[in-house]
Design a protein around this motif. Structure first.
Motif, mmCIF file in Angstrom:
data_model
loop_
_atom_site.group_PDB
_atom_site.id
_atom_site.type_symbol
_atom_site.label_atom_id
_atom_site.label_comp_id
_atom_site.label_asym_id
_atom_site.label_seq_id
_atom_site.Cartn_x
_atom_site.Cartn_y
_atom_site.Cartn_z
ATOM 1 N N ILE A 259 -35.476 3.040 -29.293
ATOM 2 C CA ILE A 259 -35.249 3.972 -28.199
ATOM 3 C C ILE A 259 -35.646 3.468 -26.840
ATOM 4 C CG2 ILE A 259 -36.366 5.970 -27.544
ATOM 5 C CD1 ILE A 259 -34.957 6.459 -29.962
ATOM 6 N N ARG B 207 -32.205 1.735 -25.605
ATOM 7 C CA ARG B 207 -31.405 2.642 -25.434
ATOM 8 C C ARG B 207 -31.516 3.293 -24.034
ATOM 9 N NH1 ARG B 207 -30.199 7.127 -29.677
ATOM 10 N NH2 ARG B 207 -28.789 7.591 -28.179
ATOM 11 N N VAL B 208 -32.641 3.626 -23.742
ATOM 12 C CA VAL B 208 -33.365 4.170 -22.404
ATOM 13 C C VAL B 208 -32.902 3.156 -21.372
ATOM 14 C CG1 VAL B 208 -34.860 5.206 -21.286
ATOM 15 C CG2 VAL B 208 -34.544 5.930 -23.518
ATOM 16 N N TRP C 171 -29.333 2.391 -20.786
ATOM 17 C CA TRP C 171 -28.719 3.650 -19.944
ATOM 18 C C TRP C 171 -29.177 3.476 -18.541
ATOM 19 C CZ3 TRP C 171 -31.843 7.369 -17.569
ATOM 20 C CH2 TRP C 171 -31.106 8.495 -17.082
ATOM 21 N N GLN C 172 -30.363 3.218 -18.138
ATOM 22 C CA GLN C 172 -30.930 3.521 -16.894
ATOM 23 C C GLN C 172 -30.341 2.232 -15.890
ATOM 24 O OE1 GLN C 172 -35.103 3.391 -16.623
ATOM 25 N NE2 GLN C 172 -35.363 2.627 -14.619
ATOM 26 N N LEU D 149 -26.933 10.133 -21.952
ATOM 27 C CA LEU D 149 -27.827 9.803 -22.989
ATOM 28 C C LEU D 149 -28.398 11.250 -22.814
ATOM 29 C CD1 LEU D 149 -29.311 7.894 -24.790
ATOM 30 C CD2 LEU D 149 -30.946 7.437 -23.024
ATOM 31 N N LYS E 10 -31.068 14.034 -22.774
ATOM 32 C CA LYS E 10 -32.458 14.203 -22.294
ATOM 33 C C LYS E 10 -33.801 14.202 -23.090
ATOM 34 C CE LYS E 10 -30.897 17.706 -18.538
ATOM 35 N NZ LYS E 10 -31.079 18.927 -18.097
ATOM 36 N N ILE F 39 -33.892 12.197 -25.661
ATOM 37 C CA ILE F 39 -34.158 10.650 -25.990
ATOM 38 C C ILE F 39 -34.509 10.042 -24.630
ATOM 39 C CG2 ILE F 39 -32.759 8.624 -26.383
ATOM 40 C CD1 ILE F 39 -33.057 10.241 -28.848
ATOM 41 N N ARG F 40 -34.259 10.410 -23.710
ATOM 42 C CA ARG F 40 -34.769 9.881 -22.350
ATOM 43 C C ARG F 40 -36.449 10.333 -22.146
ATOM 44 N NH1 ARG F 40 -29.968 12.602 -19.068
ATOM 45 N NH2 ARG F 40 -31.586 12.976 -17.448
ATOM 46 N N GLY G 146 -38.219 8.360 -24.715
ATOM 47 C CA GLY G 146 -38.315 6.714 -24.133
ATOM 48 C C GLY G 146 -39.458 6.577 -23.096
ATOM 49 N N ASN H 27 -40.375 5.636 -14.441
ATOM 50 C CA ASN H 27 -39.279 5.432 -15.232
ATOM 51 C C ASN H 27 -39.498 4.385 -16.381
ATOM 52 O OD1 ASN H 27 -37.914 2.579 -14.288
ATOM 53 N ND2 ASN H 27 -38.883 3.917 -12.537
ATOM 54 N N VAL H 28 -38.634 4.215 -17.359
ATOM 55 C CA VAL H 28 -39.128 3.439 -18.507
ATOM 56 C C VAL H 28 -38.946 2.014 -18.113
ATOM 57 C CG1 VAL H 28 -38.249 2.631 -20.877
ATOM 58 C CG2 VAL H 28 -38.338 5.092 -20.274
#
Length: 208
Positions: free
Chosen positions: A31, A34-35, A38-39, A100, A102, A104-105, A108, A182-183
Motif C-alpha cells: 500500500i 503504491r501511494v 503515485w505521489q 489512485l 481515494k 487507498i490514498r 496509505g 503526505n506519505v
C-alpha cells in the motif's frame, strides 16, 4: 494508544489518546509503495513531444523531377534530411497523470502515521513556540528531545511563526501544516513530530 505530550520547556504534559483507526494500523509495504509511486509520478510534468514528418507545415509538392536532376529523388520538403523538416523517430508526448483510489490514498497516509507510532519515532508536542525565534535556542531543545537526523514537524492550520523562523536554517527539520501531510515526506523522516492541533486535524480528516 496513549502518547506522552512533550514540550520545549522539558516538562511532560498529560498523555494524549491517539485513535487506533489512524495511528494503530499495521503498515503494509504494498500500500505504501503504491501511494508513494503515485505521489512521485504526480510531480512530473507532461513530457514534450517533437514534431515529426506528419506534423511539419511544409509543402507536399515533389521536390524535383524523378530523373535527370542530378540529385537524390526526394518526395517533399518534410523529410528529416532537410532543415525545417520533421524529426525522425522523435520523442512522443507522455502525460504522467496516474490515478489512485481515494480510499487507498487515505489508507496509505494512515499506515505512514502508524509506522512511526508503532516504531516509537512519533513525538507529540504541546506547542512549537520557540523563545525569541532563535535557531540556537531551537537546536538546544532538539538535542535534548532527540529528534533524530531528520525530523518532519507537522502543525495545525498554520505553522507557528517563531518555530518557522528558528528552523529556517536547519536542513534536518522539515515543516508542514496539517493539510500538507503526505506519505512520502512522513516515510522519509526519521522522526515524526506532531502538535496537539495537528493530531486533531489529522483525526478529523479521516473521521469527519
Amino acid at each position: 494508544m496513549k502518547v506522552t505530550v512533550k514540550s520545549f520547556a522539558g516538562n511532560d504534559a498529560a498523555d494524549i489518546e491517539l485513535h487506533d483507526e489512524v495511528f494503530g494500523l499495521d503498515p503494509r509495504a504494498d500500500i505504501l509503495h503504491r501511494v508513494i509511486t503515485w505521489q512521485l509520478e504526480k510531480r512530473r510534468e507532461t513530457a514534450r513531444g517533437t514534431r515529426e514528418r506528419a506534423d511539419v507545415a511544409r509543402t507536399g509538392k515533389k521536390f524535383g523531377r524523378q530523373k535527370g536532376g542530378g540529385t537524390a529523388r526526394h518526395g517533399d520538403r518534410r523529410a528529416p534530411v532537410f532543415i525545417g523538416g520533421g524529426k525522425a523517430h522523435g520523442a512522443r508526448v507522455r502525460d504522467f497523470n496516474p490515478s489512485l483510489n481515494k480510499k487507498i490514498r487515505a489508507l496509505g497516509l494512515k499506515m505512514a502515521l502508524s509506522s512511526h507510532a508503532k516504531g516509537g519515532s512519533l513525538v507529540v508536542m504541546d506547542s512549537l513556540a520557540v523563545e525569541g525565534g532563535k535557531t540556537k535556542t531551537l537546536k538546544g531543545d532538539l538535542a535534548r528531545l532527540g529528534f533524530g537526523k531528520r525530523a518532519l514537524v507537522i502543525d495545525g492550520d498554520l505553522v507557528d511563526t517563531s518555530f518557522a523562523f528558528a528552523a529556517g536554517n536547519l536542513h534536518e527539520i522539515d515543516i508542514l501544516p496539517a493539510v500538507g501531510a503526505n506519505v512520502y515526506d512522513i516515510i522519509k523522516a526519521d522522526t515524526l513530530v506532531l502538535t496537539r492541533s495537528a493530531v486533531e486535524k489529522l483525526e478529523a480528516r479521516f473521521n469527519g
